[in-house]
Motif scaffolding. Structure first.
Motif, short mmCIF file in Angstrom:
data_model
loop_
_atom_site.label_atom_id
_atom_site.label_comp_id
_atom_site.label_asym_id
_atom_site.label_seq_id
_atom_site.Cartn_x
_atom_site.Cartn_y
_atom_site.Cartn_z
N ASP A 118 0.83 -1.21 0.00
CA ASP A 118 0.00 0.00 0.00
C ASP A 118 0.86 1.26 0.00
OD1 ASP A 118 -2.25 -1.54 0.06
OD2 ASP A 118 -2.72 -1.21 2.19
N VAL A 119 1.93 1.25 0.79
CA VAL A 119 2.82 2.41 0.86
C VAL A 119 3.43 2.69 -0.51
CG1 VAL A 119 4.97 3.31 1.84
CG2 VAL A 119 3.34 2.08 3.30
N PHE A 120 3.97 1.65 -1.13
CA PHE A 120 4.58 1.79 -2.46
C PHE A 120 3.56 2.29 -3.47
CE2 PHE A 120 5.11 -0.47 -6.55
CZ PHE A 120 6.22 0.21 -7.02
N GLN A 121 2.38 1.70 -3.46
CA GLN A 121 1.36 2.06 -4.44
C GLN A 121 0.82 3.46 -4.21
OE1 GLN A 121 -1.19 -1.24 -3.66
NE2 GLN A 121 -0.03 -2.65 -4.94
N THR A 122 0.77 3.92 -2.96
CA THR A 122 0.30 5.27 -2.68
C THR A 122 1.25 6.32 -3.26
OG1 THR A 122 -0.78 4.56 -0.63
CG2 THR A 122 -0.28 6.90 -0.85
N VAL A 123 2.54 6.11 -3.10
CA VAL A 123 3.53 7.04 -3.66
C VAL A 123 3.41 7.09 -5.17
CG1 VAL A 123 6.00 7.50 -3.94
CG2 VAL A 123 5.12 6.74 -1.72
N VAL A 124 3.29 5.93 -5.80
CA VAL A 124 3.15 5.88 -7.26
C VAL A 124 1.83 6.54 -7.69
CG1 VAL A 124 2.95 4.35 -9.25
CG2 VAL A 124 4.57 3.82 -7.43
N MET A 125 0.78 6.31 -6.93
CA MET A 125 -0.52 6.88 -7.25
C MET A 125 -0.47 8.41 -7.24
SD MET A 125 -4.14 6.19 -5.31
CE MET A 125 -3.51 6.79 -3.73
#
Length: 606
Positions: free
Chosen positions: A188-195
């Motif tokens: 989730d952390v990784f995907q939030t930054v990318v989002m």
């Protein structure tokens, strides 16, 4: 513009898309083969209760603000203006109340499943009813979560719709079952930054394509998409300040206060203080996510105006507009379309994986563990198998969502209002009303669910022949099917039609209030619960907390320092830990001390 509306990935787009998906999968595999290797239920379900507040806050935000918000919110703002932006006002109370009431209570009771609270406060039957209701809620919601990115991909890249659904479900199910909650949180952390990065890139390029910041502002202003504060109290108006700012509070409480997917993250933190801090940190994260999504909607209008791709028949649903816009505006920037599509796809994975993990937890802890004894290894294996099973079930639910004639944003929020509202009411009945008994709780939950599906399904059927209209110039007040001028008082629906026309943002408030009201009436009719019969730490001391706040706001006086006031409603005896000095600062936080042994620990461990 291609008259077919079809856009295609370049090789670079496919590479970036694949790399991001591989990275998400790699995080799950990393936690599957490191540390404790997910060999215990404690690690698989609660990450060994070792998580810090920053990753937890990003994960809390991503769970219910991913693909639905990225696709649904810009489409809503493009069609109806910035009125929806005022939902950010409800985030304040919607997060403060969980931080100071729900989280401390659940954390100090040392729960594994939030529905264990219902058995401590009422009885086992209430716990099972709450668990089954939650399972139904999340399975239906996951249908929306899986279907959303698949529909967008199908619209603009030609990727097969149900192939995308299967791919989403498969990837998500595998890394959730392998990596447990640690994999879910850090993905989730990784995907939030990318989002956030992908959205910001789209906004910058979109403003440039619209002719610059000043030109973009003039277009959205002249197009009537900058909405003022609509103080219309009519609850049938789809989006007003009261609908979003007040009705949204109940929705937020059902999401961030009593939902197992979120509570499970609070309970995985190292300390209660970090759990509370993670809830506080969600507020700026949600505001940034809301701002980016609303700005994308305004940039879309600045580029397309009233000539939307939907009216030009380049796409078939307004929920496909965002990805179509991305592919259209970024087609001269190889790699950026792939980046945005990958962040959309992976953001959906974050939502679905959170649900799979929480569904496996409540099924194991609430429905299987109390009836069957097993070894730790077998319990962990069964938990992983449950996550796989729910993956298959949720993929099937995507087909049901396919048949719904509604936007993904409204569908998702309606589901949580219809089912999450009664669950919120059930917990509020137990936490704030010591007199409520088990019969009242079951009757209240049943009444809330009946009300939820009566109003929700009735409203859905009444709107089937038509859809939400796009705002004409200089108009900001809309209901589901009609445009209401700001000055002229349009005829309001009467009778059942008025109830069916209720804004979906009020569903949670209506349903939770129904549970509390019916629950209290039935409790008094069947004999209210006495103070001695309420388990310690399961009732929040409302009166004592209010008194403590008054002591801090005004100087102590004889009327508010009298010892008799410390025993209002029997809270002193119920919780058993109140000091004689009712005005002490620490008293409001001692309805169950942090070092107390919770009654739930007497359950047989797995």
């Amino acid at each position: 513009m291609d008259p077919t509306g079809q856009k295609y990935f370049t090789i670079i787009d496919y590479v970036i898309f694949a790399l991001l998906l591989v990275a998400s999968m790699a995080i799950g595999l990393y936690y599957a083969f490191t540390g404790g290797r997910q060999s215990t239920t404690q690690e698989f379900m609660y990450a060994d209760r070792s998580m810090k507040c920053l990753p937890l806050s990003l994960s809390l935000m991503a769970t219910f603000q991913s693909a639905v918000a990225i696709i649904g919110t810009p489409a809503e703002v493009y069609a109806n203006g910035t009125q929806y932006w005022f939902i950010g006002c409800c985030y304040i109370l919607g997060l403060l109340i969980p931080a100071h009431i729900f989280i401390p209570m659940f954390y100090r009771l040392h729960l594994t499943s939030v529905y264990q609270y219902l058995e401590l406060r009422f009885c086992k039957a209430v716990r099972i009813c709450g668990t089954v209701t939650f399972i139904f809620q999340m399975v239906v919601y996951m249908g929306v979560g899986i279907y959303t990115p698949a529909l967008a991909l199908n619209a603009v890249t030609g990727f097969h719709l149900w192939g995308a659904v299967l791919a989403t479900g498969l990837v998500c199910t595998l890394y959730t079952a392998l990596g447990g909650l640690k994999a879910v949180v850090w993905t989730d952390v990784f995907q939030t930054v990318v989002m956030f990065t992908g959205q910001l890139a789209v906004i910058i390029v979109g403003v440039h394509q619209a002719g610059g910041l000043s030109d973009a502002w003039v277009k959205v202003r002249d197009g009537g998409r900058i909405s003022g504060i609509d103080l219309n109290p009519d609850p049938t108006v789809r989006h007003t300040f009261w609908t979003l700012g007040v009705g949204g509070v109940f929705l937020m409480l059902s999401l961030y206060g009593v939902n197992q997917a979120q509570v499970q993250r609070y309970l995985s933190s190292r300390t209660e203080k970090e759990a509370v801090m993670s809830c506080y940190m969600v507020f700026p994260c949600l505001q940034v996510a809301l701002m980016l999504s609303c700005l994308m909607g305004l940039v879309m209008f600045a580029c397309y105006g009233n000539n939307s791709p939907l009216e030009q028949q380049y796409i078939t649903s307004k929920d496909q507009m965002v990805l179509y816009f991305v592919m259209d505006m970024l087609q001269n920037f190889p790699g950026l379309p792939g980046l945005f599509v990958a962040c959309l796809f992976s953001a959906s994975l974050s939502t679905i994986s959170s649900a799979f993990n929480s569904l496996a937890t409540v099924t194991m802890v609430d429905l299987i563990k109390p009836h069957y004894s097993m070894t730790e290894a077998r319990a962990t294996l069964l938990s992983k198998m449950l996550a796989l099973s729910y993956g298959i079930i949720c993929v099937a639910m995507a087909y049901v969502v396919h048949l719904m004639n509604s936007s993904v944003l409204q569908a998702a929020l309606s589901i949580f209002g219809m089912v999450g509202g009664p669950l919120l009411g059930l917990f509020c009945l137990g936490i704030f009303f010591p007199c409520a008994n088990s019969i009242g709780a079951v009757a209240g939950l049943a009444a809330g669910l009946v009300m939820a599906f009566w109003v929700g399904i009735g409203g859905f059927l009444s709107r089937m022949p038509s859809s939400v209209q796009v705002l004409p110039f200089n108009s900001t007040n809309t209901s589901e099917n009609i445009t209401v001028p700001a000055v002229i008082d349009a005829a309001r629906p009467a009778g059942l039609n008025g109830l069916y026309s209720l804004s979906y943002m009020w569903y949670s408030a209506l349903n939770s209030s129904t549970v509390v009201l019916i629950g209290l009436i039935i409790s008094f009719m069947t004999g209210p619960t006495k103070g001695d019969d309420v388990a310690s730490g399961t009732v929040y001391p409302v009166m004592r907390t209010a008194q403590s706040l008054l002591h801090k706001l005004v100087k102590p006086s004889a009327c508010c320092t009298s010892p008799e006031h410390t025993q209002i409603d029997g809270h002193k005896k119920i919780n058993g830990n109140v000091k004689e000095d009712a005005g002490t600062e620490g008293e409001t936080e001692t309805f169950l001390p942090s070092n107390a042994v919770s009654p739930v620990e007497h359950e047989t461990s797995v």
